[in-house]
Design a protein around this motif. Structure first.
Motif, PDB file in Angstrom:
ATOM      1  N   ASN A 164       0.598  -0.938   0.026  1.00  0.00           N
ATOM      2  CA  ASN A 164       0.204  -0.372  -0.077  1.00  0.00           C
ATOM      3  C   ASN A 164       1.059   0.994   0.273  1.00  0.00           C
ATOM      4  O   ASN A 164       1.894   1.345   0.418  1.00  0.00           O
ATOM      5  CB  ASN A 164      -1.324  -0.262   0.815  1.00  0.00           C
ATOM      6  N   TYR A 165       0.490   2.557  -0.260  1.00  0.00           N
ATOM      7  CA  TYR A 165       1.324   2.975  -0.715  1.00  0.00           C
ATOM      8  C   TYR A 165       0.335   4.991  -0.537  1.00  0.00           C
ATOM      9  O   TYR A 165      -0.670   4.573  -0.718  1.00  0.00           O
ATOM     10  CB  TYR A 165       2.024   3.766  -1.851  1.00  0.00           C
TER      11      TYR A 165
ATOM     12  N   THR B 152       0.393   7.743  -1.207  1.00  0.00           N
ATOM     13  CA  THR B 152       0.045   8.917  -2.426  1.00  0.00           C
ATOM     14  C   THR B 152      -0.102   9.478  -3.782  1.00  0.00           C
ATOM     15  O   THR B 152       0.858   7.694  -4.052  1.00  0.00           O
ATOM     16  CB  THR B 152       1.021  10.767  -1.471  1.00  0.00           C
ATOM     17  N   THR B 153       0.085   9.928  -4.154  1.00  0.00           N
ATOM     18  CA  THR B 153       0.011   9.657  -5.938  1.00  0.00           C
ATOM     19  C   THR B 153       1.268   9.015  -5.987  1.00  0.00           C
ATOM     20  O   THR B 153       2.842   9.713  -5.242  1.00  0.00           O
ATOM     21  CB  THR B 153       0.257  10.802  -6.865  1.00  0.00           C
ATOM     22  N   SER B 154       1.724   7.685  -6.506  1.00  0.00           N
ATOM     23  CA  SER B 154       3.226   7.285  -7.703  1.00  0.00           C
ATOM     24  C   SER B 154       2.857   7.167  -8.644  1.00  0.00           C
ATOM     25  O   SER B 154       2.459   6.450  -9.119  1.00  0.00           O
ATOM     26  CB  SER B 154       3.822   6.157  -6.748  1.00  0.00           C
TER      27      SER B 154
ATOM     28  N   THR C 165      -4.012   1.290  -8.884  1.00  0.00           N
ATOM     29  CA  THR C 165      -3.781   3.221  -8.436  1.00  0.00           C
ATOM     30  C   THR C 165      -5.066   3.756  -7.304  1.00  0.00           C
ATOM     31  O   THR C 165      -4.527   4.810  -6.824  1.00  0.00           O
ATOM     32  CB  THR C 165      -3.230   4.237  -9.272  1.00  0.00           C
TER      33      THR C 165
ATOM     34  N   ARG D 289      -4.851   3.022  -4.665  1.00  0.00           N
ATOM     35  CA  ARG D 289      -3.036   2.974  -4.138  1.00  0.00           C
ATOM     36  C   ARG D 289      -2.663   1.318  -3.596  1.00  0.00           C
ATOM     37  O   ARG D 289      -1.872   1.406  -2.511  1.00  0.00           O
ATOM     38  CB  ARG D 289      -2.984   4.086  -2.774  1.00  0.00           C
TER      39      ARG D 289
ATOM     40  N   ASN E 192      -2.430   1.836 -13.581  1.00  0.00           N
ATOM     41  CA  ASN E 192      -3.242   1.683 -13.572  1.00  0.00           C
ATOM     42  C   ASN E 192      -3.604   0.304 -14.314  1.00  0.00           C
ATOM     43  O   ASN E 192      -3.748   0.606 -15.175  1.00  0.00           O
ATOM     44  CB  ASN E 192      -4.730   2.163 -13.164  1.00  0.00           C
TER      45      ASN E 192
END
Lengths: 111, 115
Positions: A24-25, A27-29, A67, A70, A52
């Motif tokens: 899991n991440y 913020t936008t990557s 995406t 996330r 995505n």
């Protein structure tokens, strides 16, 4: 700043079984990477996921990226002992350009 | 043939000493990095250079000083070593921060032990 979290951190499984590692991440990557590290060795690139819905497969490993959630997953099919290693996911921060690594998942495949 | 090579592979030294780790890449990449991996395997970026220019400088003690004489080399000098500096230091390179997939290629690592 981008944060990347993996789970589980340790995974012991029998040969022949299937399992999934989650990444899991926060913020936008721009991109999501998976690396493998054998004990005492360097990091080897496995997959890079750029968009995505991206799915990549190599042998018994398959990586995917969502995406919107996330979330990236690394799925192991019919595990074999040779897959025993530590697997890292890493996200490229859109803001800073830094590659931020998760904590790593140590996979132990038992005969 | 080695793509990213680091020397030395092992470094054992006393507290207070100064040491350097050298890194060279023959991939023609524009960007080079130093990462630190602690005893729990956590990897953290320290520095990044693009064509000899410092572009990422994380919050590391100023005892750590990177130097890039050209885009194929990135060295790390550490002054007044402390016990907490014990770790594995990885050098890496990539085509460029925003170039294509920008996959990092890592060196074999340099294990630093401070006694």
């Amino acid at each position: 700043e981008l944060k990347v979290e993996q789970n589980p951190l340790f995974l012991s499984m029998q040969e022949g079984k299937n399992y999934t590692i989650y990444c899991n991440y926060s913020t936008t990557s721009d991109r999501l990477y998976w690396y493998r590290q054998d004990p005492g060795k360097s990091l080897e690139s496995l997959f890079v996921l750029l968009s995505n819905g991206a799915v990549k497969q190599e042998g018994r490993l398959m990586a995917s990226l969502d995406t919107k959630a996330r979330l990236s997953t690394l799925h192991i099919t019919a595990a074999v002992h040779d897959l025993s290693a530590t697997y890292f996911c890493a996200g490229l921060s859109s803001n800073t350009g830094k590659l931020i690594f998760g904590q790593g998942t140590t996979l132990q495949v038992k005969p | 043939d080695t793509a990213v090579s680091q020397t030395p592979k092992y470094l054992v030294t006393q507290m207070g000493n100064d040491k350097s780790i050298k890194c060279e890449q023959n991939l023609g990449h524009d960007t080079m990095y130093w990462y630190k991996q602690d005893s729990k395997k956590f990897l953290k970026i320290m520095f990044s250079y693009n064509n000899k220019e410092l572009i990422i400088n994380e919050t590391v003690p100023n005892r750590f000083s990177p130097k890039s004489p050209d885009k194929a080399h990135l060295n790390l000098h550490i002054n007044s070593l402390e016990l907490g500096d014990s770790a594995v230091y990885f050098c890496a390179s990539s085509q460029g921060q925003y170039s294509g997939a920008n996959v990092l290629t890592f060196g074999a690592g340099s294990r630093l032990t401070v006694l």
